[in-house]
Design a protein around this motif. Structure first.
Motif, PDB file in Angstrom:
ATOM      1  N   LEU A  58       0.840  -1.193   0.000  1.00 50.54           N
ATOM      2  CA  LEU A  58       0.000   0.000   0.000  1.00 50.54           C
ATOM      3  C   LEU A  58       0.875   1.242   0.000  1.00 50.54           C
ATOM      4  CD1 LEU A  58      -2.788   1.387   0.323  1.00 50.54           C
ATOM      5  CD2 LEU A  58      -2.488   1.172   2.775  1.00 50.54           C
ATOM      6  N   TRP A  59       0.649   2.110  -0.972  1.00 50.51           N
ATOM      7  CA  TRP A  59       1.336   3.398  -1.036  1.00 50.51           C
ATOM      8  C   TRP A  59       0.262   4.465  -1.150  1.00 50.51           C
ATOM      9  CZ3 TRP A  59       6.340   2.831  -0.237  1.00 50.51           C
ATOM     10  CH2 TRP A  59       6.956   1.652  -0.627  1.00 50.51           C
ATOM     11  N   VAL A  60       0.519   5.620  -0.605  1.00 47.00           N
ATOM     12  CA  VAL A  60      -0.412   6.729  -0.690  1.00 47.00           C
ATOM     13  C   VAL A  60       0.341   7.929  -1.247  1.00 47.00           C
ATOM     14  CG1 VAL A  60      -1.967   8.244   0.574  1.00 47.00           C
ATOM     15  CG2 VAL A  60      -1.703   5.876   1.302  1.00 47.00           C
ATOM     16  N   SER A  61      -0.242   8.599  -2.229  1.00 51.22           N
ATOM     17  CA  SER A  61       0.359   9.798  -2.796  1.00 51.22           C
ATOM     18  C   SER A  61      -0.460  11.004  -2.350  1.00 51.22           C
ATOM     19  CB  SER A  61       0.375   9.709  -4.322  1.00 51.22           C
ATOM     20  OG  SER A  61       0.857  10.897  -4.887  1.00 51.22           O
ATOM     21  N   LEU A  62       0.169  11.895  -1.598  1.00 51.13           N
ATOM     22  CA  LEU A  62      -0.485  13.097  -1.120  1.00 51.13           C
ATOM     23  C   LEU A  62       0.216  14.305  -1.728  1.00 51.13           C
ATOM     24  CD1 LEU A  62      -0.795  12.080   2.627  1.00 51.13           C
ATOM     25  CD2 LEU A  62      -2.603  12.025   0.916  1.00 51.13           C
ATOM     26  N   ALA A  63      -0.522  15.067  -2.503  1.00 47.87           N
ATOM     27  CA  ALA A  63       0.027  16.263  -3.155  1.00 47.87           C
ATOM     28  C   ALA A  63       1.298  15.933  -3.929  1.00 47.87           C
ATOM     29  CB  ALA A  63       0.282  17.356  -2.126  1.00 47.87           C
ATOM     30  N   GLY A  64       1.336  14.764  -4.564  1.00 47.73           N
ATOM     31  CA  GLY A  64       2.461  14.374  -5.405  1.00 47.73           C
ATOM     32  C   GLY A  64       3.580  13.658  -4.686  1.00 47.73           C
ATOM     33  N   ASP A  65       3.569  13.646  -3.355  1.00 47.55           N
ATOM     34  CA  ASP A  65       4.593  12.946  -2.589  1.00 47.55           C
ATOM     35  C   ASP A  65       4.089  11.569  -2.189  1.00 47.55           C
ATOM     36  OD1 ASP A  65       6.346  15.146  -2.627  1.00 47.55           O
ATOM     37  OD2 ASP A  65       5.294  16.037  -0.921  1.00 47.55           O
ATOM     38  N   VAL A  66       4.884  10.533  -2.473  1.00 45.16           N
ATOM     39  CA  VAL A  66       4.480   9.170  -2.144  1.00 45.16           C
ATOM     40  C   VAL A  66       4.888   8.856  -0.712  1.00 45.16           C
ATOM     41  CG1 VAL A  66       4.762   6.733  -2.708  1.00 45.16           C
ATOM     42  CG2 VAL A  66       4.641   8.436  -4.535  1.00 45.16           C
ATOM     43  N   GLU A  67       3.951   8.351   0.047  1.00 44.76           N
ATOM     44  CA  GLU A  67       4.182   8.014   1.448  1.00 44.76           C
ATOM     45  C   GLU A  67       3.759   6.577   1.709  1.00 44.76           C
ATOM     46  OE1 GLU A  67       5.492  10.047   3.648  1.00 44.76           O
ATOM     47  OE2 GLU A  67       5.449  11.877   2.452  1.00 44.76           O
ATOM     48  N   ALA A  68       4.559   5.870   2.487  1.00 44.43           N
ATOM     49  CA  ALA A  68       4.150   4.557   2.996  1.00 44.43           C
ATOM     50  C   ALA A  68       3.505   4.794   4.353  1.00 44.43           C
ATOM     51  CB  ALA A  68       5.353   3.633   3.136  1.00 44.43           C
ATOM     52  N   PRO A  69       2.502   4.004   4.711  1.00 42.27           N
ATOM     53  CA  PRO A  69       1.864   4.224   6.008  1.00 42.27           C
ATOM     54  C   PRO A  69       2.844   3.955   7.156  1.00 42.27           C
ATOM     55  CG  PRO A  69       0.912   2.323   4.873  1.00 42.27           C
ATOM     56  CD  PRO A  69       1.901   2.926   3.955  1.00 42.27           C
ATOM     57  N   THR A  70       2.713   4.722   8.232  1.00 40.15           N
ATOM     58  CA  THR A  70       3.537   4.478   9.413  1.00 40.15           C
ATOM     59  C   THR A  70       2.871   3.500  10.360  1.00 40.15           C
ATOM     60  OG1 THR A  70       2.563   6.421  10.450  1.00 40.15           O
ATOM     61  CG2 THR A  70       4.661   6.731   9.311  1.00 40.15           C
ATOM     62  N   ASP A  71       1.573   3.319  10.219  1.00 42.35           N
ATOM     63  CA  ASP A  71       0.829   2.397  11.063  1.00 42.35           C
ATOM     64  C   ASP A  71      -0.413   1.962  10.299  1.00 42.35           C
ATOM     65  OD1 ASP A  71       0.039   0.894  13.247  1.00 42.35           O
ATOM     66  OD2 ASP A  71      -0.616   2.597  14.439  1.00 42.35           O
ATOM     67  N   LEU A  72      -0.789   0.726  10.463  1.00 43.02           N
ATOM     68  CA  LEU A  72      -2.007   0.189   9.858  1.00 43.02           C
ATOM     69  C   LEU A  72      -2.736  -0.585  10.940  1.00 43.02           C
ATOM     70  CD1 LEU A  72      -3.632  -0.165   7.246  1.00 43.02           C
ATOM     71  CD2 LEU A  72      -2.292  -2.218   6.801  1.00 43.02           C
ATOM     72  N   LYS A  73      -3.975  -0.193  11.202  1.00 42.02           N
ATOM     73  CA  LYS A  73      -4.720  -0.802  12.296  1.00 42.02           C
ATOM     74  C   LYS A  73      -5.899  -1.601  11.763  1.00 42.02           C
ATOM     75  CE  LYS A  73      -3.714   2.458  15.999  1.00 42.02           C
ATOM     76  NZ  LYS A  73      -2.697   3.301  15.423  1.00 42.02           N
ATOM     77  N   LEU A  74      -6.136  -2.741  12.380  1.00 45.15           N
ATOM     78  CA  LEU A  74      -7.305  -3.564  12.116  1.00 45.15           C
ATOM     79  C   LEU A  74      -8.057  -3.691  13.428  1.00 45.15           C
ATOM     80  CD1 LEU A  74      -8.988  -5.443  10.321  1.00 45.15           C
ATOM     81  CD2 LEU A  74      -7.480  -7.301  11.020  1.00 45.15           C
ATOM     82  N   ASN A  75      -9.284  -3.199  13.449  1.00 44.93           N
ATOM     83  CA  ASN A  75     -10.098  -3.206  14.668  1.00 44.93           C
ATOM     84  C   ASN A  75      -9.363  -2.542  15.831  1.00 44.93           C
ATOM     85  OD1 ASN A  75     -12.165  -4.612  13.339  1.00 44.93           O
ATOM     86  ND2 ASN A  75     -11.163  -6.561  13.745  1.00 44.93           N
ATOM     87  N   GLY A  76      -8.644  -1.427  15.541  1.00 51.65           N
ATOM     88  CA  GLY A  76      -7.981  -0.666  16.575  1.00 51.65           C
ATOM     89  C   GLY A  76      -6.622  -1.190  17.016  1.00 51.65           C
ATOM     90  N   ARG A  77      -6.162  -2.316  16.437  1.00 55.69           N
ATOM     91  CA  ARG A  77      -4.869  -2.909  16.827  1.00 55.69           C
ATOM     92  C   ARG A  77      -3.910  -2.816  15.664  1.00 55.69           C
ATOM     93  NH1 ARG A  77      -2.462  -7.927  16.393  1.00 55.69           N
ATOM     94  NH2 ARG A  77      -4.263  -8.800  15.350  1.00 55.69           N
ATOM     95  N   SER A  78      -2.679  -2.357  15.924  1.00 53.91           N
ATOM     96  CA  SER A  78      -1.681  -2.233  14.875  1.00 53.91           C
ATOM     97  C   SER A  78      -1.307  -3.601  14.318  1.00 53.91           C
ATOM     98  CB  SER A  78      -0.413  -1.549  15.405  1.00 53.91           C
ATOM     99  OG  SER A  78      -0.671  -0.200  15.708  1.00 53.91           O
ATOM    100  N   VAL A  79      -1.351  -3.710  12.990  1.00 52.35           N
ATOM    101  CA  VAL A  79      -0.989  -4.973  12.327  1.00 52.35           C
ATOM    102  C   VAL A  79       0.192  -4.793  11.394  1.00 52.35           C
ATOM    103  CG1 VAL A  79      -3.288  -5.976  12.509  1.00 52.35           C
ATOM    104  CG2 VAL A  79      -2.703  -4.606  10.499  1.00 52.35           C
ATOM    105  N   TRP A  80       0.565  -3.528  11.105  1.00 52.42           N
ATOM    106  CA  TRP A  80       1.706  -3.250  10.249  1.00 52.42           C
ATOM    107  C   TRP A  80       2.285  -1.918  10.644  1.00 52.42           C
ATOM    108  CZ3 TRP A  80       3.578   0.438   7.007  1.00 52.42           C
ATOM    109  CH2 TRP A  80       4.619   0.050   6.167  1.00 52.42           C
ATOM    110  N   PRO A  81       3.555  -1.767  10.710  1.00 53.54           N
ATOM    111  CA  PRO A  81       4.532  -2.820  10.459  1.00 53.54           C
ATOM    112  C   PRO A  81       4.559  -3.821  11.609  1.00 53.54           C
ATOM    113  CG  PRO A  81       5.635  -0.788  11.111  1.00 53.54           C
ATOM    114  CD  PRO A  81       4.163  -0.480  11.013  1.00 53.54           C
ATOM    115  N   SER A  82       4.868  -5.058  11.274  1.00 54.07           N
ATOM    116  CA  SER A  82       4.902  -6.102  12.304  1.00 54.07           C
ATOM    117  C   SER A  82       6.208  -6.000  13.082  1.00 54.07           C
ATOM    118  CB  SER A  82       4.767  -7.486  11.667  1.00 54.07           C
ATOM    119  OG  SER A  82       5.824  -7.713  10.760  1.00 54.07           O
TER     120      SER A  82
END
Length: 83
Positions: A58-82
């Motif tokens: 998953l990559w996100v481009s905001l205003a032309g800058d590509v960012e990788a997520p710093t945290d990904l949560k599933l049901n309120g619990r961080s699952v990435w990065p592991s």
């Protein structure tokens, strides 16, 4: 405008389920599905469906800058990065 692009870079077809409608689209190898949301934030989210990996990239481009997520949560619990 929010744009979500899903690309199947796997060597086999993949099924993409569209909720809440219950529809399914078959993405053949190298197919791309683009979802545009006119009233959404100015962002591009790219999802590559790849073979042999534990999850999708998953990559996100905001205003032309590509960012990788710093945290990904599933049901309120961080699952990435592991770890």
């Amino acid at each position: 405008m929010l744009i979500v692009r899903v690309t199947n870079v796997s060597e086999r077809s993949r099924i993409w389920q569209i909720e809440p409608y219950g529809d399914e689209l078959t993405l053949s190898p190298q197919d791309s599905l683009v979802v545009e949301i006119e009233d959404g934030p100015e962002a591009l989210i790219e999802i590559d469906l790849r073979p042999g990996e534990l999850g999708e990239r998953l990559w996100v481009s905001l205003a032309g800058d590509v960012e990788a997520p710093t945290d990904l949560k599933l049901n309120g619990r961080s699952v990435w990065p592991s770890g």
